[in-house]
Design a protein around this motif. Structure first.
Motif: not given
Length: 557
Positions: A406-407, A297, A409-411, A513
């Motif tokens: 990925a970030r 991370e 999608l996550r947030h 996105q």
């Protein structure tokens, strides 16, 4: 660091010191009571092993919190118990109790040193430095105006001073927030007194302007501690490129990202505060099982790790980290109170790069870690950065795109990706040569670095193509930002053998996105780029989803 911020660090370190005293006092009472309640009149077996492990930690941490004498005394007793534990002997009860009482006395006494780090001015100001201003000491108005106009397009605010005296009178000679000081070489002898020749790491890059480029002139300028020489008339893109290079070197030497792995929470927090005050980003891991996830991370430049952490061994942990190919190049430095040189060498042979003995002074810790981070960043730059521009290489920028996807999608955040291409660049190379073409490419790279945020990722995708990743940035904002880049770049003037010319830029942008993959979003930005080329170049086009063709009704037979 601002004065208030530094005082805040000092206060936190003093709180840690107070907690250390409370903790060790309690541990001493518990250990003494445990021994006195035992029927044994000697220290041996499990009691000796337990005492050795506790004293080993105390010997390593006491000096850090200002108790040098306590640390030395704990070390002496530690070695005695180590001999007892490994050799199967025993330590007389009277001697052991007397030394424990001596530790109590040393703990209650002020050892004369402090938990406050003694940091030099450069370190103390590292977190607050900005690098957008340029001081120009130039008596010729025409040269000064040319540089103000040219460098402003690269994001620099240029302040003109007609002489070193004017520069000093304005207090500019003491300011640390300048990207560079540019001085006419006619002031070489006078300005050398302001910028000391023996300064090992100049706070501000120093560049001289000269109409002469003889060996003697260059040597005198190098002798004055300068970082560069530009001949008049000035090649502004080359000057901006040199300023960027010098500041990148300064950035590499000033900061760093460090993970500390230590099961002593107070000691680890002390190290974190000291290194943070020295301008580094630091993450502390007190549970060894969490280290791999933290590495993934945080992506550090350096890992500082204790060797003995309860039931965990730093040596085994280092070996575990090296299981993953991506961490084979991560510098691992043991920070331990282990003094046995054979043990140190054996530990280094199994995956680490260096060994620092506890206790260590705050300033030395900051210096050692900064130097290690600097070297790690230099090596990483060679592996991940394009040699011509200093931007991320093709594979690395694609990795950054995957991470940002990925970030998102996550947030659930917005992020845009832009594909940039220089217009008619082949004709630039064919007409003016590849060396001039390289100057154009570097100029765009420098402009992107200055016009974009630190959080934006910039890569050279190939040849004259670039990719920019804009986190937390919707399409309309990305369009405004990239159009500003296009306008600024179109205003740059390049020169080759007295021929002046300009180059324009085409950009395609997509929203991450909106797609099922990072690769699909990049392809969409590429499609928008070619739409821009078809529409006349020199500007920005946003990707538009193709509208489905209307269904055709089948005519009745």
């Amino acid at each position: 660091m601002a004065k208030g911020g530094y005082q805040d660090v000092v206060q936190k370190l003093e709180v840690l010191k107070s907690k250390f005293v409370t903790r060790v006092t309690l541990e001493l009472e518990q250990f003494t009571g445990q021994f006195r309640s035992s029927a044994e009149r000697t220290v041996r077996g499990e009691l000796a092993q337990e005492g050795y492990e506790w004293l080993h930690r105390l010997a390593g941490s006491a000096g850090t919190f200002g108790f040098q004498a306590l640390g030395r005394q704990a070390r002496e007793l530690e070695l005695k118990l180590k001999s007892v534990s490994e050799g199967g002997g025993a330590l007389p009860a009277d001697e052991f109790l007397r030394q424990l009482e001596g530790l109590k006395e040393l703990l209650s006494a002020d050892a004369g040193s402090s938990a406050i780090p003694v940091l030099d001015n450069q370190v103390a100001d590292a977190l607050e430095m900005t690098r957008q201003g340029v001081d120009l000491i130039e008596p010729d108005d025409s040269i000064a105006r040319e540089l103000v106009s040219g460098l402003s397009r690269y994001g620099y605010d240029v302040t003109i001073y007609p002489s070193p005296d004017a520069h000093q009178s304005a207090g500019a000679s003491n300011r640390l927030d300048t990207a560079a000081v540019i001085v006419n070489a006619c002031f070489l002898d006078r300005f050398a007194a302001v910028e000391p020749e023996d300064e090992p790491n100049p706070v501000r890059p120093l560049i001289y302007l000269s109409r002469k480029a003889s060996f003697e002139t260059r040597y005198r300028i190098a002798e004055a501690g300068a970082g560069g020489l530009c001949t008049v008339p000035v090649d502004v893109p080359a000057l901006a490129d040199r300023i960027e290079q010098l500041n990148q070197e300064r950035d590499d030497s000033a900061g760093g990202r460090v993970v500390i792995v230590d099961d002593d929470e107070q000691l680890a927090e002390h190290y974190r505060l000291v290194l943070s005050a020295a301008g580094m980003e630091v993450v502390v891991v007190t549970q060894p099982a969490e280290v791999v996830s933290q590495l993934a991370e945080f992506r550090p430049d350096l890992l500082l790790m204790d060797i003995h952490m309860g039931r965990y061994s730093g040596v085994s942990l280092a070996r575990l980290i090296r299981f993953q190919p991506e961490w084979l190049g991560l510098p691992i430095v043991y920070l331990s109170s282990e003094q046995d040189r054979d043990e140190q060498i054996a530990a280094l042979a199994q995956g680490a790069d260096d060994f620092i003995e506890k206790p260590i002074s705050d300033q030395r810790l900051a210096n050692v870690v900064r130097a290690r981070c600097n070297r790690a960043r230099q090596l990483a730059r060679l592996a991940t950065r394009d040699g011509l521009t200093g931007l991320l290489k093709h594979p690395t920028i694609k990795q950054e795109l995957q991470k940002e996807f990925a970030r998102c999608l996550r947030h659930g955040t917005d992020a845009s990706v832009a594909m940039l291409d220089l217009d008619h660049f082949k004709s630039v190379n064919d007409t003016f040569g590849h060396a001039t073409g390289d100057t154009v490419i570097r100029a765009l790279a420098n402009l992107l670095r200055h016009r974009l945020r630190k959080t934006d990722a910039i890569g050279r995708y190939g040849g004259e193509e670039f990719v920019v990743i804009l986190p937390d940035c919707p399409l309309n904002k990305a369009q405004t930002i990239m159009q500003d880049v296009c306008d600024q770049f179109a205003g740059l003037m390049f020169s080759h053998q007295a021929v002046d010319f300009r180059v324009t830029l085409s950009v395609g942008v997509s929203l991450l996105q909106d797609f099922n993959s990072a690769e699909a979003a990049l392809d969409a930005a590429d499609q928008a780029l070619y739409q821009r080329k078809a529409q006349g170049r020199n500007g920005v086009t946003l990707y538009q989803k193709p509208h489905p063709e209307p269904r055709r009704e089948t005519a009745p037979s």
